[in-house]
Design a protein around this motif. Sequence first.
Motif, short mmCIF file in Angstrom:
data_model
loop_
_atom_site.label_atom_id
_atom_site.label_comp_id
_atom_site.label_asym_id
_atom_site.label_seq_id
_atom_site.Cartn_x
_atom_site.Cartn_y
_atom_site.Cartn_z
N ALA A 351 0.81 -1.23 0.00
CA ALA A 351 0.00 0.00 0.00
C ALA A 351 0.83 1.27 0.00
O ALA A 351 0.33 2.33 -0.33
CB ALA A 351 -0.92 0.01 1.23
N ARG A 352 2.10 1.16 0.38
CA ARG A 352 2.92 2.36 0.50
C ARG A 352 4.16 2.26 -0.37
O ARG A 352 4.80 1.21 -0.44
CB ARG A 352 3.35 2.57 1.95
N GLU A 384 8.89 2.31 -5.84
CA GLU A 384 9.79 3.46 -5.77
C GLU A 384 11.08 3.21 -4.97
O GLU A 384 11.82 4.14 -4.68
CB GLU A 384 9.06 4.69 -5.19
N LEU A 385 11.34 1.96 -4.63
CA LEU A 385 12.59 1.64 -3.95
C LEU A 385 13.65 1.28 -5.00
O LEU A 385 13.43 0.42 -5.84
CB LEU A 385 12.40 0.46 -3.00
N SER A 386 14.79 1.96 -4.94
CA SER A 386 15.90 1.68 -5.85
C SER A 386 17.02 1.01 -5.05
O SER A 386 17.53 1.60 -4.08
CB SER A 386 16.41 2.98 -6.48
N VAL A 387 17.39 -0.21 -5.44
CA VAL A 387 18.38 -0.97 -4.69
C VAL A 387 19.55 -1.34 -5.60
O VAL A 387 19.36 -1.93 -6.66
CB VAL A 387 17.77 -2.26 -4.10
N THR A 388 20.76 -0.97 -5.16
CA THR A 388 21.98 -1.39 -5.85
C THR A 388 22.60 -2.53 -5.07
O THR A 388 23.03 -2.34 -3.92
CB THR A 388 22.99 -0.23 -5.93
N PRO A 389 22.67 -3.73 -5.66
CA PRO A 389 23.23 -4.86 -4.91
C PRO A 389 24.75 -4.87 -4.95
O PRO A 389 25.35 -4.67 -6.00
CB PRO A 389 22.65 -6.08 -5.65
N LEU A 390 25.37 -5.11 -3.81
CA LEU A 390 26.82 -5.28 -3.72
C LEU A 390 27.11 -6.76 -3.58
O LEU A 390 27.65 -7.23 -2.58
CB LEU A 390 27.38 -4.50 -2.53
N THR A 391 26.73 -7.52 -4.60
CA THR A 391 26.87 -8.97 -4.57
C THR A 391 28.09 -9.40 -5.37
O THR A 391 28.77 -8.59 -5.98
CB THR A 391 25.60 -9.64 -5.14
N GLY A 392 28.33 -10.71 -5.36
CA GLY A 392 29.46 -11.24 -6.12
C GLY A 392 30.78 -10.75 -5.57
O GLY A 392 31.75 -10.59 -6.32
N THR A 393 30.86 -10.52 -4.28
CA THR A 393 32.08 -9.99 -3.68
C THR A 393 32.42 -10.78 -2.44
O THR A 393 31.55 -11.38 -1.80
CB THR A 393 31.91 -8.51 -3.33
N ARG A 459 8.08 -4.38 5.66
CA ARG A 459 7.03 -4.00 6.62
C ARG A 459 6.50 -2.59 6.31
O ARG A 459 5.30 -2.33 6.45
CB ARG A 459 7.60 -4.04 8.05
N GLU A 460 7.36 -1.68 5.89
CA GLU A 460 6.93 -0.31 5.58
C GLU A 460 5.90 -0.27 4.48
O GLU A 460 5.00 0.58 4.47
CB GLU A 460 8.14 0.52 5.13
N THR A 461 6.03 -1.18 3.53
CA THR A 461 5.20 -1.08 2.33
C THR A 461 3.88 -1.84 2.42
O THR A 461 3.02 -1.71 1.55
CB THR A 461 5.99 -1.60 1.11
N LEU A 462 3.71 -2.64 3.49
CA LEU A 462 2.50 -3.45 3.60
C LEU A 462 1.29 -2.64 4.01
O LEU A 462 1.40 -1.69 4.79
CB LEU A 462 2.69 -4.58 4.61
N ALA A 463 0.13 -3.04 3.50
CA ALA A 463 -1.12 -2.45 3.94
C ALA A 463 -1.40 -2.88 5.37
O ALA A 463 -1.04 -3.98 5.79
CB ALA A 463 -2.27 -2.88 3.02
N GLU A 464 -2.04 -2.01 6.14
CA GLU A 464 -2.39 -2.36 7.52
C GLU A 464 -3.49 -3.42 7.53
O GLU A 464 -4.35 -3.44 6.67
CB GLU A 464 -2.87 -1.11 8.28
#
Length: 464
Positions: A351-352, A384-393, A459-464
């Motif tokens: 919801a958010r 609207e969440l933008s995530v850059t993964p620091l994987t493969g390291t 948890r932030e993005t879930l509907a109540e």
Amino acid sequence: MKSDVPEKLIRNVVAACGSCEDCRYYIEEACLFLPELFRLHDRKREGGGEASEEELRQLCDLCNLCGLCPCPKIRSEIMAAKAAYAERDGLPFSVRALQDVGRIGKLCGAFPRLGNLMMANPVTSSLIKRTLGMHPDRRMPAVPRENFDRWLDTRSASRKNKAAPDARKAIYYPGCTARYLFPEVARAAVEVLEAFGVEVVAAVGEPEGECCGMPPLLEGDQPMALKLVSRNLQWMAEHVAAGFDVVCSCPTCGYFFKHLLREGAYYSQAYQQQAGADANRLLIPAGMGITGPRQGDMVVLHRATYGPILQDKGLFSGLDPLQRIAVGEHAFDLGEYLARLAGEGRFPETARAVPRRAVYYPPCHLREQKIGYPFLNLLQQVPELSVTPLTGTLHCCGMAGIMGYKKQFHQPSLDLGAPLMARIRAHEPEAILTECLSCRLQFQHMDDIPIQHPIEVLRETLAE
């Protein structure tokens, strides 16, 4: 005369790794142990003499059991050396106090305001750090006013889980750090699991709330580790038999239950009998790191050849191997568990939006579970969440649980984490996302960038 068993054990490790050298450049930036090992080995090879007893002890202390090195035998020998040192020389009070994470958490949770006041006062803070063998510059986390246990006690009836009769059932194992220092992570885990339709029972209380056992195991205190594990194993096995899974938001706890607890259990007589092995064959499940001829989902080995080698003779071999296997096979990382539920179409309504630029760092013990990065796919569902993964390291934060608090380990831990921190800063993120709360403590010490467990974002993005 004191036994020289620990020195012999660690010299054997130096000789074995020095003659192999596969790891010389493989994980040097993510490890303090191997670079020092090769320095000692090279010095001897160049005529500089054997490592002293003090150097061997210091080398042994540098291993934090991250699991990155590819040789389980070497890791077990290092742990055996640590245990031999602890048995022969004893453990100082500071180590015994720090490794009992559960007791520290309960004490701080009982008097949170007093604890924070004492740590805010320079005099009492300095005294506490000296007593516990901590570096004076190490930043201490604030004790929350309400820990996870209290939140559970005061949670209103209307918010409690109302799962369907056919719902998945899970024991949520928060780990000591989420339970006592970062209860917002544990609360989010419970609420998100419930939103996915899971019947949740939180592992708090006695004996369900025992520490997983990794801190004392890492310090060589095998009796304490065995006591904690034996208590956990009993109630966990009972719940697994009743249809529950064990879900861990702490990657170290998950790694412990999935891998360390099960080591050797498939070689036991009890399992071999259950699997249908005979006098000529050993049957090992595929995917356990053993190669050989296959029969269905089993690897088939000649008992005469491999029987003397593949044995259940580790620290936990005295515990029921079938219970160890049952718990290990039903233990899941939280992201892994939620990803499976999402794959079944159970992802709840969002919801958010969470308009945030973040980097995601998968910690060592998550990488060693070899389950990929399940939270990355889940985070893609967050608007609207933008995530850059620091994987493969192979980068490491350097904290290594309680080791980062020790005075002698403080600066090496910061040096080890510096390349990762530089990489994080280069992205100029608004938040760091990582499952490991030890990493969270280290990042908080090194910078002011906000840090969250991925479950908090969900948890932030879930509907109540």
